[in-house]
Design a protein around this motif. Structure first.
Motif, PDB file in Angstrom:
ATOM      1  N   LEU A  68     -33.096 -88.243  16.689  1.00 52.26           N
ATOM      2  CA  LEU A  68     -32.028 -87.337  17.131  1.00 52.26           C
ATOM      3  C   LEU A  68     -30.958 -88.071  17.940  1.00 52.26           C
ATOM      4  O   LEU A  68     -30.511 -87.599  18.982  1.00 52.26           O
ATOM      5  N   ALA A  69     -30.528 -89.198  17.420  1.00 52.50           N
ATOM      6  CA  ALA A  69     -29.558 -90.016  18.148  1.00 52.50           C
ATOM      7  C   ALA A  69     -28.204 -89.346  18.306  1.00 52.50           C
ATOM      8  O   ALA A  69     -27.435 -89.698  19.206  1.00 52.50           O
ATOM      9  N   ASN A  70     -27.896 -88.358  17.461  1.00 58.72           N
ATOM     10  CA  ASN A  70     -26.596 -87.690  17.517  1.00 58.72           C
ATOM     11  C   ASN A  70     -26.652 -86.310  18.175  1.00 58.72           C
ATOM     12  O   ASN A  70     -25.637 -85.600  18.220  1.00 58.72           O
ATOM     13  N   LEU A  71     -27.825 -85.936  18.674  1.00 65.55           N
ATOM     14  CA  LEU A  71     -27.974 -84.612  19.278  1.00 65.55           C
ATOM     15  C   LEU A  71     -27.058 -84.479  20.502  1.00 65.55           C
ATOM     16  O   LEU A  71     -26.964 -85.379  21.334  1.00 65.55           O
ATOM     17  N   ARG A  72     -26.393 -83.301  20.614  1.00 67.34           N
ATOM     18  CA  ARG A  72     -25.492 -83.037  21.733  1.00 67.34           C
ATOM     19  C   ARG A  72     -26.109 -82.071  22.753  1.00 67.34           C
ATOM     20  O   ARG A  72     -25.866 -82.177  23.927  1.00 67.34           O
ATOM     21  N   LYS A  73     -26.908 -81.119  22.272  1.00 66.58           N
ATOM     22  CA  LYS A  73     -27.475 -80.102  23.166  1.00 66.58           C
ATOM     23  C   LYS A  73     -28.943 -79.872  22.847  1.00 66.58           C
ATOM     24  O   LYS A  73     -29.311 -79.671  21.682  1.00 66.58           O
ATOM     25  N   LEU A  74     -29.775 -79.887  23.905  1.00 65.97           N
ATOM     26  CA  LEU A  74     -31.212 -79.643  23.756  1.00 65.97           C
ATOM     27  C   LEU A  74     -31.622 -78.557  24.748  1.00 65.97           C
ATOM     28  O   LEU A  74     -31.480 -78.712  25.958  1.00 65.97           O
ATOM     29  N   ASP A  75     -32.124 -77.450  24.218  1.00 67.54           N
ATOM     30  CA  ASP A  75     -32.520 -76.304  25.043  1.00 67.54           C
ATOM     31  C   ASP A  75     -34.040 -76.197  25.060  1.00 67.54           C
ATOM     32  O   ASP A  75     -34.670 -75.873  24.045  1.00 67.54           O
ATOM     33  N   LEU A  76     -34.622 -76.471  26.223  1.00 69.88           N
ATOM     34  CA  LEU A  76     -36.078 -76.389  26.412  1.00 69.88           C
ATOM     35  C   LEU A  76     -36.446 -75.379  27.493  1.00 69.88           C
ATOM     36  O   LEU A  76     -37.523 -75.447  28.088  1.00 69.88           O
ATOM     37  N   ARG A  77     -35.593 -74.431  27.758  1.00 67.42           N
ATOM     38  CA  ARG A  77     -35.854 -73.433  28.797  1.00 67.42           C
ATOM     39  C   ARG A  77     -37.027 -72.523  28.423  1.00 67.42           C
ATOM     40  O   ARG A  77     -37.380 -72.374  27.259  1.00 67.42           O
ATOM     41  N   ARG A  78     -37.629 -71.959  29.451  1.00 67.95           N
ATOM     42  CA  ARG A  78     -38.707 -70.969  29.300  1.00 67.95           C
ATOM     43  C   ARG A  78     -39.867 -71.497  28.469  1.00 67.95           C
ATOM     44  O   ARG A  78     -40.358 -70.831  27.547  1.00 67.95           O
ATOM     45  N   ASN A  79     -40.319 -72.692  28.799  1.00 70.40           N
ATOM     46  CA  ASN A  79     -41.548 -73.239  28.238  1.00 70.40           C
ATOM     47  C   ASN A  79     -42.540 -73.444  29.389  1.00 70.40           C
ATOM     48  O   ASN A  79     -42.402 -72.826  30.449  1.00 70.40           O
ATOM     49  N   HIS A  80     -43.520 -74.301  29.194  1.00 65.69           N
ATOM     50  CA  HIS A  80     -44.514 -74.562  30.241  1.00 65.69           C
ATOM     51  C   HIS A  80     -44.639 -76.061  30.505  1.00 65.69           C
ATOM     52  O   HIS A  80     -45.734 -76.560  30.777  1.00 65.69           O
ATOM     53  N   ILE A  81     -43.538 -76.748  30.427  1.00 64.11           N
ATOM     54  CA  ILE A  81     -43.522 -78.192  30.674  1.00 64.11           C
ATOM     55  C   ILE A  81     -43.775 -78.438  32.154  1.00 64.11           C
ATOM     56  O   ILE A  81     -43.082 -77.883  33.017  1.00 64.11           O
ATOM     57  N   TYR A  82     -44.769 -79.254  32.471  1.00 61.80           N
ATOM     58  CA  TYR A  82     -45.153 -79.469  33.864  1.00 61.80           C
ATOM     59  C   TYR A  82     -44.788 -80.856  34.400  1.00 61.80           C
ATOM     60  O   TYR A  82     -44.780 -81.082  35.607  1.00 61.80           O
ATOM     61  N   ASN A  83     -44.498 -81.813  33.506  1.00 63.61           N
ATOM     62  CA  ASN A  83     -44.053 -83.121  33.983  1.00 63.61           C
ATOM     63  C   ASN A  83     -43.200 -83.803  32.917  1.00 63.61           C
ATOM     64  O   ASN A  83     -43.269 -83.462  31.736  1.00 63.61           O
ATOM     65  N   LEU A  84     -42.381 -84.730  33.379  1.00 67.93           N
ATOM     66  CA  LEU A  84     -41.547 -85.523  32.484  1.00 67.93           C
ATOM     67  C   LEU A  84     -41.850 -86.991  32.751  1.00 67.93           C
ATOM     68  O   LEU A  84     -41.640 -87.481  33.864  1.00 67.93           O
ATOM     69  N   THR A  85     -42.356 -87.684  31.748  1.00 72.82           N
ATOM     70  CA  THR A  85     -42.694 -89.091  31.910  1.00 72.82           C
ATOM     71  C   THR A  85     -41.469 -89.961  31.655  1.00 72.82           C
ATOM     72  O   THR A  85     -40.412 -89.474  31.225  1.00 72.82           O
ATOM     73  N   GLU A  86     -41.595 -91.249  31.908  1.00 74.08           N
ATOM     74  CA  GLU A  86     -40.457 -92.148  31.749  1.00 74.08           C
ATOM     75  C   GLU A  86     -40.030 -92.246  30.288  1.00 74.08           C
ATOM     76  O   GLU A  86     -40.850 -92.200  29.380  1.00 74.08           O
ATOM     77  N   PHE A  87     -38.711 -92.352  30.091  1.00 78.13           N
ATOM     78  CA  PHE A  87     -38.085 -92.496  28.768  1.00 78.13           C
ATOM     79  C   PHE A  87     -38.372 -91.318  27.826  1.00 78.13           C
ATOM     80  O   PHE A  87     -38.351 -91.479  26.614  1.00 78.13           O
ATOM     81  N   THR A  88     -38.615 -90.139  28.389  1.00 76.61           N
ATOM     82  CA  THR A  88     -38.884 -88.970  27.549  1.00 76.61           C
ATOM     83  C   THR A  88     -37.735 -88.700  26.582  1.00 76.61           C
ATOM     84  O   THR A  88     -37.955 -88.306  25.431  1.00 76.61           O
TER      85      THR A  88
END
Length: 362
Positions: A68-88
Motif C-alpha cells: 500500500l505504498a500509495n495509500l493516502r488515508k487509513l481508517d482504523l477507528r473503533r477497533n480493539h488495537i492495544y499496542n503499536l509496535t515499531e515500523f507498523t
C-alpha cells in the motif's frame, strides 16, 4: 471502489484482491474482522483509501499493509488495537491521514510511525494512553493535525511536541488535548507559549479548555515553601482552584463556613489542600501562571553495590561516652599489639645478625 460495509467478514486472506490494479477505495466498515493475513493488500498498489472502521482488529505488524505504498488515508477507528509496535506503518510512504481513535491503545513504540514522512493528520483520541515516548513524532515531522483527546495522559512535555511544534502554529493546524489526566507541573509550560503564538483558533480553544489535577506531593511541597499566611492564602485562591478556598471547603472536617484561615493551623490548612488534590481538584492550565507551576522531583534509582558498608548505628548521647571509651580501648589494643610485633621483629633481626657474626669469626 469496492464497498463491503456491514457484512460478517471475519478475516482478510492473502491475495484477496488479486488482479485489481485500478482499485482506489476499499471499505470494510462494520464487519467482524479480527485477522488480516500478511500480504492481503500486496496487489492493491494503487489503493488510495482503506476503511477498516468498526471491526475487531487487535494486532497489527509491519507486514499487515505491505503493497500500500500509495495509500493516502487509513481508517482504523473503533477497533480493539492495544499496542503499536515499531515500523507498523513503514510501508505507507505516502499516507497523509491515519485515524486510530476509539481503540484500546495503551502502548506505542517510539518508532511506530517511522516512515510516515507525508503524514499530516493523526488521531489517537479515546484511547488509554498514559504516556508517550519522547521521540514518537520524530518520524512524522510534517504532522499538523493531532488529536489526543480523552486519554489518560499525565504529561505531554515540550520534548514530546517539539518535532511538530512549528506545524501547529498556522491557521489550518489543529491540536486537541482535552479530557486527559494532566498533572499541574512545569511540563505543561509550553502550552502557554503555543497559545500565544498559534494562529489556529481550534488549537487556542482546545488549549484554553485543557485542565490539570493537583498532585498531592507537589501541593505539599509548594505550600510548605511559602513563608507567610497571606502568600499561602493567595496560593490557595489563585493557584489551586478559583472556586475552592479555605472558607468554602466544608467537606474536609470543617463545618463552619465562616472559619478563617487565621483560625486554622498550618498543618490543618496543608491537609485540606492535600485532601482537595486527592479528590481531583482541577484547574485550567492556562489560568495558572507558568512561573508558579512546580517541577516534579526526579526519582533516581541505582543497582550498583556500594564499595563498603558503613555501620548505620549512631550512638545516642547517653551511650557516647561508652562508645568513645570502647573506641579508645580498641585503638590502644591495636597499638599495643603493633608494638609487640615490632619488638619481636627487631629481636629476631638482631638475634640473626649475632649468629652470623659469631659464625664468621669461628
Amino acid at each position: 471502489m469496492i464497498n463491503l460495509e456491514e457484512n460478517m467478514i471475519m478475516e482478510i486472506g492473502r491475495d484477496s484482491f488479486f488482479d485489481l490494479p485500478k482499485l482506489q477505495k476499499l471499505t470494510f466498515t462494520k464487519n467482524n474482522i479480527s485477522h488480516i493475513e500478511d500480504g492481503a493488500f500486496q496487489h492493491t498498489f494503487n489503493l488510495l483509501e482503506l476503511d477498516l472502521n468498526k471491526n475487531n482488529i487487535q494486532y497489527l505488524n509491519r507486514h499487515t499493509f505491505d503493497g500500500l505504498a500509495n495509500l493516502r488515508k487509513l481508517d482504523l477507528r473503533r477497533n480493539h488495537i492495544y499496542n503499536l509496535t515499531e515500523f507498523t506503518f513503514a510501508e505507507l510512504w505516502n499516507l497523509q491521514e491515519l485515524l486510530l481513535g476509539k481503540n484500546d491503545l495503551k502502548y506505542i513504540s517510539e518508532r511506530a510511525f517511522d516512515g510516515l514522512s507525508q503524514l499530516a493528520k493523526l488521531s489517537l483520541d479515546d484511547n488509554k494512553l498514559a504516556a508517550l515516548p519522547s521521540g514518537l513524532f520524530e518520524g512524522v515531522r510534517g504532522l499538523s493535525s493531532l488529536d489526543l483527546r480523552s486519554n489518560e495522559l499525565r504529561a505531554l512535555t515540550y520534548d514530546n511536541i517539539k518535532p511538530i511544534l512549528d506545524n501547529l502554529k498556522p491557521p489550518t493546524s489543529n491540536l486537541l488535548l482535552e479530557e486527559n489526566n494532566f498533572v499541574c507541573d512545569c511540563r505543561l509550560k509550553w502550552m502557554h507559549t503555543l497559545r500565544d503564538e498559534t494562529k489556529s483558533q481550534s488549537t487556542k480553544e482546545s488549549l484554553e479548555s485543557v485542565t490539570c489535577k493537583i498532585d498531592p506531593p507537589i501541593v505539599s511541597s509548594a505550600y510548605n515553601k511559602m513563608a507567610d499566611t497571606d502568600s499561602k492564602l493567595d496560593f490557595n485562591k489563585e493557584i489551586l482552584h478559583a472556586g475552592i478556598t479555605i472558607e468554602t471547603i466544608d467537606k474536609n472536617n470543617i463545618t463552619d463556613k465562616k472559619t478563617t484561615a487565621e483560625d486554622l493551623s498550618k498543618d490543618h490548612v496543608n491537609d485540606i489542600l492535600i485532601q482537595a488534590a486527592k479528590k481531583g481538584v482541577k484547574r485550567t492550565v492556562l489560568k495558572i501562571p507558568p512561573e508558579t507551576l512546580p517541577c516534579p522531583i526526579e526519582k533516581r534509582t541505582t543497582t550498583e553495590l556500594v564499595p563498603y558498608m558503613i555501620d548505620p548505628v549512631i550512638p545516642i548521647q547517653n551511650e557516647m561516652k561508652t562508645f568513645r571509651l570502647q573506641e579508645m580501648n580498641k585503638s590502644s589494643r591495636v597499638h599495643f599489639m603493633a608494638t609487640i610485633i615490632a619488638w619481636n621483629v627487631c629481636f629476631a633481626f638482631f638475634f640473626t645478625q649475632n649468629i652470623l657474626v659469631n659464625f664468621n669469626v669461628f
